[in-house]
Design a protein around this motif. Structure first.
Motif, PDB file in Angstrom:
ATOM      1  N   GLY A   9      75.219  68.934 -86.205  1.00  0.00           N
ATOM      2  CA  GLY A   9      75.002  67.835 -87.147  1.00  0.00           C
ATOM      3  C   GLY A   9      73.648  67.184 -87.008  1.00  0.00           C
ATOM      4  O   GLY A   9      73.277  66.364 -87.840  1.00  0.00           O
ATOM      5  N   VAL A  10      72.898  67.528 -85.954  1.00  0.00           N
ATOM      6  CA  VAL A  10      71.577  66.928 -85.798  1.00  0.00           C
ATOM      7  C   VAL A  10      70.547  67.858 -86.423  1.00  0.00           C
ATOM      8  O   VAL A  10      70.590  69.069 -86.194  1.00  0.00           O
ATOM      9  CB  VAL A  10      71.245  66.698 -84.310  1.00  0.00           C
ATOM     10  CG1 VAL A  10      69.868  66.066 -84.174  1.00  0.00           C
ATOM     11  CG2 VAL A  10      72.302  65.837 -83.675  1.00  0.00           C
ATOM     12  N   ILE A  11      69.642  67.300 -87.196  1.00  0.00           N
ATOM     13  CA  ILE A  11      68.616  68.130 -87.825  1.00  0.00           C
ATOM     14  C   ILE A  11      67.632  68.579 -86.764  1.00  0.00           C
ATOM     15  O   ILE A  11      67.144  67.776 -85.966  1.00  0.00           O
ATOM     16  CB  ILE A  11      67.917  67.347 -88.944  1.00  0.00           C
ATOM     17  CG1 ILE A  11      68.920  67.020 -90.053  1.00  0.00           C
ATOM     18  CG2 ILE A  11      66.756  68.128 -89.506  1.00  0.00           C
ATOM     19  CD1 ILE A  11      68.465  65.932 -90.965  1.00  0.00           C
ATOM     20  N   GLY A  13      64.103  70.381 -85.320  1.00  0.00           N
ATOM     21  CA  GLY A  13      62.703  70.671 -85.647  1.00  0.00           C
ATOM     22  C   GLY A  13      62.185  69.829 -86.796  1.00  0.00           C
ATOM     23  O   GLY A  13      62.477  68.647 -86.902  1.00  0.00           O
TER      24      GLY A  13
ATOM     25  N   MET C  68      71.134  61.290 -85.545  1.00  0.00           N
ATOM     26  CA  MET C  68      71.577  62.289 -86.512  1.00  0.00           C
ATOM     27  C   MET C  68      70.410  63.067 -87.128  1.00  0.00           C
ATOM     28  O   MET C  68      70.511  64.259 -87.380  1.00  0.00           O
ATOM     29  CB  MET C  68      72.349  61.616 -87.659  1.00  0.00           C
ATOM     30  CG  MET C  68      73.674  61.014 -87.251  1.00  0.00           C
ATOM     31  SD  MET C  68      74.721  62.174 -86.366  1.00  0.00           S
ATOM     32  CE  MET C  68      75.101  63.318 -87.701  1.00  0.00           C
ATOM     33  N   MET C  69      69.307  62.377 -87.361  1.00  0.00           N
ATOM     34  CA  MET C  69      68.234  63.020 -88.110  1.00  0.00           C
ATOM     35  C   MET C  69      67.239  63.741 -87.207  1.00  0.00           C
ATOM     36  O   MET C  69      66.321  64.394 -87.698  1.00  0.00           O
ATOM     37  CB  MET C  69      67.517  61.980 -88.983  1.00  0.00           C
ATOM     38  CG  MET C  69      68.382  61.497 -90.112  1.00  0.00           C
ATOM     39  SD  MET C  69      67.569  60.301 -91.168  1.00  0.00           S
ATOM     40  CE  MET C  69      67.664  58.818 -90.212  1.00  0.00           C
TER      41      MET C  69
END
Lengths: 46, 225, 260
Positions: A9-11, A13, C68-69
């Motif tokens: 769930g973590v983006i 790069g 999260m990002m």
């Protein structure tokens, strides 16, 4: 991007986008400063 | 509020000018008609036409409105009549509201002519209440005409005004095109969720803001012009 | 990259010191007070430059990875301040335009011109960084999200006002026309802001500081203040240009022999 990292769930790069954004902000700030410089009133004002 | 009594006279004068230049109104109609044909040719297949009928209708009206608005003040400017109108004891507010009402009526006339064409050419099924379509057309035409009349007054004296008018007007009327086209398409498609009313409320809110604000702004323009 | 505290000197402080030394030396040579600046706004420019150097260094290398990002959230340190400042600048455009229509004072017209131009520059920066943020997070540069659309619409309408301004010849008409156009364009700014509440969208709602982690808020604030200072400098410089042009447009003074 592998399926496992997507699953977390973590983006991952994306540094190329980060550098592009920061570089763009400098290009715009310096570019606008330059345009103000070239249009600045010369003489008689100071 | 004495200017209110002058509004009908200005509307009558505007409609008389339009009547004397009937070829201009019929030109608007053929312009929209040609546009409807072109949109159909630009689509990948004719089955899609029923879905986009509402959008095409409002695209046609929007472009027709820019053409008619562009002319709205040209007549006066060419004949030097704007000074005459201002010198006459006509309140600028009456001038604005008269012109805006006349522009709304012209747009409704064009709409009345191209709605049957859209129905014939794009064959949408009309599942909703046709009377609601009348409401959308009135609210939408008024919402195009109110800012349009003001922008036309702004641009008429600038160089290259015909290009400038859409440049200023289109961003302003994005909510109008969005709301009217959505409402019309939902109406054609059968309004199961009752969303048409929400879009019409948006149009009404836009109308209230612009019909009240733009008249005041117009008085400033005339004072300076 | 090491955290900013462990650097021998932060990038902003280094540039600031060099600039101060240069100013003092130049003023000494010209025999002026050592701290004198030709214009007050240059103080804002200098502080803004130093602050943004530190803020961007912290944003790029020091701020923690967002939960999260991931790393991509670092774009927000450029994107979010430009969004705030675009709004602030266009709000001032509106206020100056109203002030001009009520008072008719030329200075407000010049400030309208300055704030519109700076606002358009900030809005373009806002949308470009927004696209660069959207691509890795949403998977596309552009989405028909109401806030994106209305920001683009607002930018277009202010560009339209600048075009109108450049096409009107008479100075008094130009001033009134611009203010009227700016007030009209500002109504699209209101739509921009409230569209978040009007329509549901994928764009996140405005986050208040307590929904965001502390270090992230600090870096965001530093960058926001940096851009604020730079914006004040930009607007002031642009206003000087507008004021100088207005003076040129004015009729030259009557020759002495006519007055005598």
């Amino acid at each position: 991007m592998t399926p496992e990292t997507v699953g977390s769930g973590v983006i991952q790069g994306g540094w190329e986008y980060i550098y592009a954004a920061y570089a763009l902000s400098w290009v715009m700030l310096i570019g606008y400063t330059a345009s103000l410089w070239f249009r600045a009133p010369r003489g008689g004002e100071e | 509020m004495s200017w209110l009594w002058q509004v009908p006279a200005v509307v009558a004068k505007e409609l008389l000018v339009e009547w004397r230049e009937r070829s201009r109104v019929s030109g608007l109609f053929f312009y929209s008609f040609a546009l409807l044909l072109m949109v159909a040719f630009a689509m990948p297949n004719t089955k899609m036409l029923a879905d986009i009928a509402g959008g095409a209708l409002w695209l046609g009206l929007l472009l027709a409105s820019t053409r008619s608005l562009d002319q709205s003040f040209k007549v006066e400017l060419e004949n030097g009549a704007l000074e005459g109108l201002v010198l006459w004891p006509v309140d600028p507010l009456a001038l604005y509201y008269g012109k805006a009402i006349a522009n709304t009526l012209v747009l409704l006339l064009v709409a009345a002519a191209i709605v049957p064409l859209v129905i014939v050419l794009y064959h949408p099924e009309i599942k909703g209440d046709p009377w609601q379509l009348v409401g959308i057309l009135v609210l939408g035409s008024a919402a195009l005409a109110a800012p349009g009349t003001l922008v036309a007054a702004l641009t008429v004296q600038a160089r290259g005004s015909s290009a400038l008018l859409p440049m200023l007007l289109f961003p302003l009327v994005v909510p109008v095109v969005l709301a009217s086209a959505r409402a019309t398409m939902l109406l054609f498609d059968g309004d199961l969720m009752g969303q048409v009313d929400d879009w019409m409320m948006l149009l009404l809110a836009f109308d209230l803001v612009h019909w009240s604000l733009d008249g005041l702004l117009f008085t400033r323009i005339v004072d300076e012009g | 990259m090491p955290p900013i505290e462990s650097l021998p000197i932060s990038p902003g402080a280094a540039v600031g010191l060099v600039a101060l030394v240069a100013i003092v030396v130049a003023n000494q040579r010209a025999g002026r007070t050592p701290w004198a600046l030709p214009r007050w706004e240059h103080a804002f420019g200098l502080v803004g430059l130093c602050t943004i150097l530190n803020g961007q260094y912290m944003g790029l290398f020091e701020a923690p990875r967002e939960r999260m990002m991931g790393e991509v959230a670092r774009i927000l340190y450029v994107h979010v301040p430009s969004a705030w400042l675009t709004m602030v600048v266009f709000l001032f455009t509106f206020l100056f335009a109203v002030a001009f229509l009520f008072t008719g004072r030329k200075v407000f017209d010049q400030l309208v011109e300055a704030t519109i131009e700076v606002g358009v520059v900030l809005a373009i920066l806002l949308q470009c960084t927004g696209m660069l943020f959207a691509k890795p997070t949403w998977g596309m540069y552009w989405d028909w999200d109401p806030r994106l659309v209305s920001t683009a619409v607002m930018t277009l309408s202010f560009i339209g006002v600048l075009t109108l301004r450049s096409l009107v010849v008479d100075a008094d008409q130009r001033a009134t026309w611009t203010s009227v156009g700016a007030i009209l364009a500002s109504t699209s700014m209101a739509v921009t802001y409230y569209s978040v509440q009007w329509w549901r969208s994928v764009h996140q709602m405005q986050s208040s500081p307590d929904t965001v982690a502390k270090p992230i808020v600090l870096v965001l604030r530093i960058n926001a203040f940096a851009l604020l200072f730079l914006t004040v400098w930009f607007v002031a410089r642009r206003w000087r240009i507008a004021a100088a042009r207005a003076r040129e447009d004015e009729a030259p003074p009557l020759p002495e022999e006519v007055l005598a």
